[in-house]
Design a protein around this motif. Structure first.
Motif, PDB file in Angstrom:
ATOM      1  N   THR A   1       0.820  -1.229   0.000  1.00  0.00           N
ATOM      2  CA  THR A   1       0.000   0.000   0.000  1.00  0.00           C
ATOM      3  C   THR A   1       0.846   1.269   0.000  1.00  0.00           C
ATOM      4  OG1 THR A   1      -0.056   0.159   2.420  1.00  0.00           O
ATOM      5  CG2 THR A   1      -1.783  -1.160   1.370  1.00  0.00           C
ATOM      6  N   GLN A   2       2.162   1.122   0.257  1.00  0.00           N
ATOM      7  CA  GLN A   2       3.069   2.278   0.378  1.00  0.00           C
ATOM      8  C   GLN A   2       2.671   3.174   1.555  1.00  0.00           C
ATOM      9  OE1 GLN A   2       5.588   2.747  -2.578  1.00  0.00           O
ATOM     10  NE2 GLN A   2       5.037   0.595  -2.437  1.00  0.00           N
ATOM     11  N   LYS A   3       1.983   2.597   2.542  1.00  0.00           N
ATOM     12  CA  LYS A   3       1.655   3.370   3.747  1.00  0.00           C
ATOM     13  C   LYS A   3       2.333   2.762   4.964  1.00  0.00           C
ATOM     14  CE  LYS A   3      -2.561   5.368   2.052  1.00  0.00           C
ATOM     15  NZ  LYS A   3      -4.003   5.223   1.947  1.00  0.00           N
ATOM     16  N   GLU A   4       3.017   3.599   5.731  1.00  0.00           N
ATOM     17  CA  GLU A   4       3.715   3.140   6.933  1.00  0.00           C
ATOM     18  C   GLU A   4       2.731   3.048   8.095  1.00  0.00           C
ATOM     19  OE1 GLU A   4       6.883   2.328   7.717  1.00  0.00           O
ATOM     20  OE2 GLU A   4       7.685   2.597   5.701  1.00  0.00           O
ATOM     21  N   PRO A   5       2.843   1.993   8.915  1.00  0.00           N
ATOM     22  CA  PRO A   5       1.980   1.926  10.091  1.00  0.00           C
ATOM     23  C   PRO A   5       2.518   2.803  11.210  1.00  0.00           C
ATOM     24  CG  PRO A   5       3.470   0.076  10.096  1.00  0.00           C
ATOM     25  CD  PRO A   5       3.771   0.860   8.832  1.00  0.00           C
ATOM     26  N   ILE A   6       1.673   3.052  12.206  1.00  0.00           N
ATOM     27  CA  ILE A   6       2.138   3.570  13.484  1.00  0.00           C
ATOM     28  C   ILE A   6       2.511   2.341  14.312  1.00  0.00           C
ATOM     29  CG2 ILE A   6       1.429   4.721  15.630  1.00  0.00           C
ATOM     30  CD1 ILE A   6      -0.457   6.441  13.905  1.00  0.00           C
ATOM     31  N   PHE A   7       3.780   2.263  14.701  1.00  0.00           N
ATOM     32  CA  PHE A   7       4.232   1.133  15.520  1.00  0.00           C
ATOM     33  C   PHE A   7       4.010   1.446  16.999  1.00  0.00           C
ATOM     34  CE2 PHE A   7       6.827   0.169  11.703  1.00  0.00           C
ATOM     35  CZ  PHE A   7       6.527  -1.189  11.570  1.00  0.00           C
ATOM     36  N   ILE A   8       3.539   0.458  17.731  1.00  0.00           N
ATOM     37  CA  ILE A   8       3.247   0.624  19.161  1.00  0.00           C
ATOM     38  C   ILE A   8       4.432   0.206  20.033  1.00  0.00           C
ATOM     39  CG2 ILE A   8       1.700  -0.065  21.045  1.00  0.00           C
ATOM     40  CD1 ILE A   8       0.243   1.483  18.803  1.00  0.00           C
ATOM     41  N   GLY A   9       5.065  -0.914  19.691  1.00  0.00           N
ATOM     42  CA  GLY A   9       6.042  -1.571  20.566  1.00  0.00           C
ATOM     43  C   GLY A   9       7.407  -0.897  20.615  1.00  0.00           C
ATOM     44  N   LYS A  10       8.259  -1.395  21.531  1.00  0.00           N
ATOM     45  CA  LYS A  10       9.643  -0.934  21.620  1.00  0.00           C
ATOM     46  C   LYS A  10      10.336  -1.090  20.277  1.00  0.00           C
ATOM     47  CE  LYS A  10      10.119  -4.062  24.875  1.00  0.00           C
ATOM     48  NZ  LYS A  10      10.737  -4.986  25.851  1.00  0.00           N
ATOM     49  N   PRO A  11      11.182  -0.211  19.781  1.00  0.00           N
ATOM     50  CA  PRO A  11      11.717   0.977  20.452  1.00  0.00           C
ATOM     51  C   PRO A  11      10.819   2.209  20.328  1.00  0.00           C
ATOM     52  CG  PRO A  11      12.682   0.839  18.280  1.00  0.00           C
ATOM     53  CD  PRO A  11      11.750  -0.359  18.433  1.00  0.00           C
ATOM     54  N   HIS A  12       9.606   2.041  19.845  1.00  0.00           N
ATOM     55  CA  HIS A  12       8.739   3.209  19.667  1.00  0.00           C
ATOM     56  C   HIS A  12       8.209   3.671  21.025  1.00  0.00           C
ATOM     57  CE1 HIS A  12       9.014   2.864  15.321  1.00  0.00           C
ATOM     58  NE2 HIS A  12       9.106   1.572  15.559  1.00  0.00           N
ATOM     59  N   SER A  13       7.767   4.924  21.061  1.00  0.00           N
ATOM     60  CA  SER A  13       7.475   5.556  22.350  1.00  0.00           C
ATOM     61  C   SER A  13       6.127   5.171  22.946  1.00  0.00           C
ATOM     62  CB  SER A  13       7.525   7.074  22.192  1.00  0.00           C
ATOM     63  OG  SER A  13       8.802   7.456  21.744  1.00  0.00           O
ATOM     64  N   ILE A  14       5.173   4.763  22.088  1.00  0.00           N
ATOM     65  CA  ILE A  14       3.807   4.590  22.586  1.00  0.00           C
ATOM     66  C   ILE A  14       3.748   3.594  23.747  1.00  0.00           C
ATOM     67  CG2 ILE A  14       1.474   3.790  21.985  1.00  0.00           C
ATOM     68  CD1 ILE A  14       1.962   5.024  19.168  1.00  0.00           C
ATOM     69  N   ILE A  15       4.377   2.427  23.588  1.00  0.00           N
ATOM     70  CA  ILE A  15       4.331   1.415  24.651  1.00  0.00           C
ATOM     71  C   ILE A  15       4.964   1.940  25.938  1.00  0.00           C
ATOM     72  CG2 ILE A  15       6.509   0.252  24.038  1.00  0.00           C
ATOM     73  CD1 ILE A  15       5.114  -2.414  24.719  1.00  0.00           C
ATOM     74  N   MET A  16       6.023   2.758  25.809  1.00  0.00           N
ATOM     75  CA  MET A  16       6.725   3.268  26.992  1.00  0.00           C
ATOM     76  C   MET A  16       5.865   4.296  27.727  1.00  0.00           C
ATOM     77  SD  MET A  16       9.480   1.534  26.912  1.00  0.00           S
ATOM     78  CE  MET A  16      10.643   2.364  28.000  1.00  0.00           C
ATOM     79  N   GLU A  17       5.264   5.178  26.951  1.00  0.00           N
ATOM     80  CA  GLU A  17       4.412   6.207  27.574  1.00  0.00           C
ATOM     81  C   GLU A  17       3.231   5.561  28.291  1.00  0.00           C
ATOM     82  OE1 GLU A  17       3.800   8.436  24.044  1.00  0.00           O
ATOM     83  OE2 GLU A  17       5.719   9.510  24.234  1.00  0.00           O
ATOM     84  N   GLN A  18       2.648   4.541  27.656  1.00  0.00           N
ATOM     85  CA  GLN A  18       1.529   3.834  28.282  1.00  0.00           C
ATOM     86  C   GLN A  18       1.986   3.093  29.528  1.00  0.00           C
ATOM     87  OE1 GLN A  18      -1.538   4.149  27.498  1.00  0.00           O
ATOM     88  NE2 GLN A  18      -1.402   5.164  25.516  1.00  0.00           N
ATOM     89  N   ALA A  19       3.152   2.464  29.451  1.00  0.00           N
ATOM     90  CA  ALA A  19       3.668   1.706  30.591  1.00  0.00           C
ATOM     91  C   ALA A  19       3.955   2.625  31.777  1.00  0.00           C
ATOM     92  CB  ALA A  19       4.933   0.938  30.187  1.00  0.00           C
ATOM     93  N   LEU A  20       4.502   3.788  31.498  1.00  0.00           N
ATOM     94  CA  LEU A  20       4.802   4.742  32.579  1.00  0.00           C
ATOM     95  C   LEU A  20       3.514   5.182  33.282  1.00  0.00           C
ATOM     96  CD1 LEU A  20       7.628   6.802  30.853  1.00  0.00           C
ATOM     97  CD2 LEU A  20       7.856   5.607  33.046  1.00  0.00           C
ATOM     98  N   LYS A  21       2.448   5.361  32.497  1.00  0.00           N
ATOM     99  CA  LYS A  21       1.153   5.720  33.108  1.00  0.00           C
ATOM    100  C   LYS A  21       0.678   4.628  34.055  1.00  0.00           C
ATOM    101  CE  LYS A  21      -0.752   8.231  29.252  1.00  0.00           C
ATOM    102  NZ  LYS A  21      -1.792   8.216  28.230  1.00  0.00           N
ATOM    103  N   VAL A  22       0.791   3.380  33.612  1.00  0.00           N
ATOM    104  CA  VAL A  22       0.341   2.250  34.438  1.00  0.00           C
ATOM    105  C   VAL A  22       1.206   2.130  35.694  1.00  0.00           C
ATOM    106  CG1 VAL A  22       0.077  -0.269  34.535  1.00  0.00           C
ATOM    107  CG2 VAL A  22      -0.613   0.995  32.469  1.00  0.00           C
ATOM    108  N   LEU A  23       2.518   2.293  35.526  1.00  0.00           N
ATOM    109  CA  LEU A  23       3.443   2.185  36.662  1.00  0.00           C
ATOM    110  C   LEU A  23       3.170   3.294  37.675  1.00  0.00           C
ATOM    111  CD1 LEU A  23       6.006   0.584  37.629  1.00  0.00           C
ATOM    112  CD2 LEU A  23       7.363   2.466  36.640  1.00  0.00           C
ATOM    113  N   GLY A  24       2.887   4.504  37.179  1.00  0.00           N
ATOM    114  CA  GLY A  24       2.522   5.606  38.069  1.00  0.00           C
ATOM    115  C   GLY A  24       3.689   6.294  38.741  1.00  0.00           C
ATOM    116  N   ILE A  25       4.896   6.112  38.224  1.00  0.00           N
ATOM    117  CA  ILE A  25       6.097   6.774  38.762  1.00  0.00           C
ATOM    118  C   ILE A  25       6.614   7.721  37.671  1.00  0.00           C
ATOM    119  CG2 ILE A  25       8.419   6.415  39.726  1.00  0.00           C
ATOM    120  CD1 ILE A  25       6.504   4.896  41.401  1.00  0.00           C
ATOM    121  N   PRO A  26       7.028   8.944  38.009  1.00  0.00           N
ATOM    122  CA  PRO A  26       7.551   9.847  36.979  1.00  0.00           C
ATOM    123  C   PRO A  26       8.741   9.217  36.261  1.00  0.00           C
ATOM    124  CG  PRO A  26       7.302  10.993  39.083  1.00  0.00           C
ATOM    125  CD  PRO A  26       7.073   9.551  39.356  1.00  0.00           C
ATOM    126  N   LYS A  27       8.871   9.488  34.951  1.00  0.00           N
ATOM    127  CA  LYS A  27       9.918   8.801  34.172  1.00  0.00           C
ATOM    128  C   LYS A  27      11.324   9.169  34.655  1.00  0.00           C
ATOM    129  CE  LYS A  27      10.061  12.040  30.261  1.00  0.00           C
ATOM    130  NZ  LYS A  27       9.815  12.229  28.826  1.00  0.00           N
TER     131      LYS A  27
END
Lengths: 254, 254
Positions: free
Chosen positions: A172-198
């Motif tokens: 399709t010549q379209k790039e996906p948005i990746f969720i997992g490591k090394p991308h930031s989305i999984i980390m930002e979500q994980a930090l929210k769940v952990l509840g400790i400032p990064k």
């Protein structure tokens, strides 16, 4: 005592190695539990539910419950829920991904979906890929749980989700948005769940290109442990170094 | 009368358009036959046998026999036979490819093959891709019938063989040798079968990026016909132009 009040921790190569236990890792997690320090296991594995991942850790002698696990499928479901007005999604993936999306109330459909998401699917078919391509060409948003190109198994390196995702990207010549490591989305979500400032959280992993880069990408401190993928030789070539490097987790005191 | 003694001719978009006949193309082929001018239909379709392709042409009113057809599967089988000492091959593909390879005497196996070849396979599975990746990582040569990223169908553009090939390329980080247009191998093989020097042969097709580039890559004269993929607008942007351009094949006299 060090300055970190919470930990994000990788699994394969960090907590165990394939089918092999890592005793220093088992003792490290036991110390965190004893001292009551918050931690979350963060994995690019999209195929398993958190219950299944916890059971797998127990097999290696690591105490773990559902609440200790954060998979890329959970990160994807949370991110899609928070950031988009999507209701219908076409999913290619295994139980971990479909379960996480259903738990967030998404309607899973192959008919005119608003988004397509792909995670590893060992039952992939041409028809599934065809439907994904048609939907993406038709304007559906496109997400992928992770870009891992190879999946380590006892048979050798099999195609990972990043390799299967490329069928849709190339066609399709379209790039996906990746969720997992090394991308930031999984980390930002994980930090929210952990509840400790990064600033007070340390990311621990064995793989520079996923775990350590993920930490660097969200500006967290990182600890590379040489019990898995990244060798000392390979690490030398990296421009940005991890905050800390250890041979095994016995060298890190919590 | 023009200077060309032989023709290499594309199929979809040039001889017919999807399920639609192109009357000027039917008359063009009838003229070639009447005048006894040698020609060969050259197609990136790896899934069909030449008999099946000939039958498909007859459906559109174009006289054709097995000997008039040259598929990328036939080119692959001939090329592997001539240029390598291979005996065992792991094949992902449909009947056109397996038949062509068997006819050249190759042993098709999934156990320790010397080469891997992939053509479009609408029954692709994770296990087939896994075996291909393991073999390529294990040192097997790696071939692909064509790099077409999309397959035009009545449902829309489905993933082509180039998109499926990317699973192996991305996972193993090894590029295949591509056989089909715009790559030279299929053209060199087709010229041998046609038996006319390339200086006296014209390549005809509707798709600049496959047909015309294929001709340019082997330094043949080319004719782009605007009955298929490449629009006049798109053609303007191309640095190297075809030797000739026509709206339909009624404009070309043999």
């Amino acid at each position: 005592m060090n300055k970190y009040e919470g930990y994000l921790i990788d699994l394969d190569g960090t907590m165990y190695r394939g089918t092999e236990s890592i005793p220093e890792a088992v003792r490290f997690v036991a110390s965190l539990r004893t001292k009551g320090i918050p931690y979350l296991f963060v994995t690019n594995n999209s195929s398993k539910t958190p219950e299944q991942v916890a059971d797998h850790l127990k097999y290696f002698g690591i105490e773990a419950e559902k609440k200790d696990i954060f998979t890329t499928s959970m990160a994807a479901a949370e991110y899609l829920h928070e950031n988009h007005t999507l209701t219908s999604i076409y999913v290619i993936g295994e139980r971990g991904l479909t379960t996480a999306l259903k738990e967030k109330g998404f309607r899973l459909t192959d008919s005119d979906p608003e988004a397509v998401i792909i995670g590893i699917d060992r039952k992939i078919t041409y028809e599934k890929l065809a439907k994904a391509c048609l939907s993406v060409r038709n304007g559906a948003m496109f997400f992928s749980t992770n870009g891992d190109v190879a999946l380590p198994t006892e048979r050798g390196l099999l195609p990972g989700n990043g390799a299967i995702t490329s069928v849709i990207t190339v066609s399709t010549q379209k790039e996906p948005i990746f969720i997992g490591k090394p991308h930031s989305i999984i980390m930002e979500q994980a930090l929210k769940v952990l509840g400790i400032p990064k600033e007070k959280t340390l990311m621990i992993g064995d793989n520079y290109d996923t775990d350590i880069l993920a930490g660097i990408n969200v500006e967290m401190d990182t600890l590379l442990v040489h019990t898995g993928v990244t060798t000392k030789e390979a690490l030398k070539a990296k421009e940005i170094q991890p905050t800390y490097v250890v041979d095994n987790l016995a060298e890190w005191t919590v």
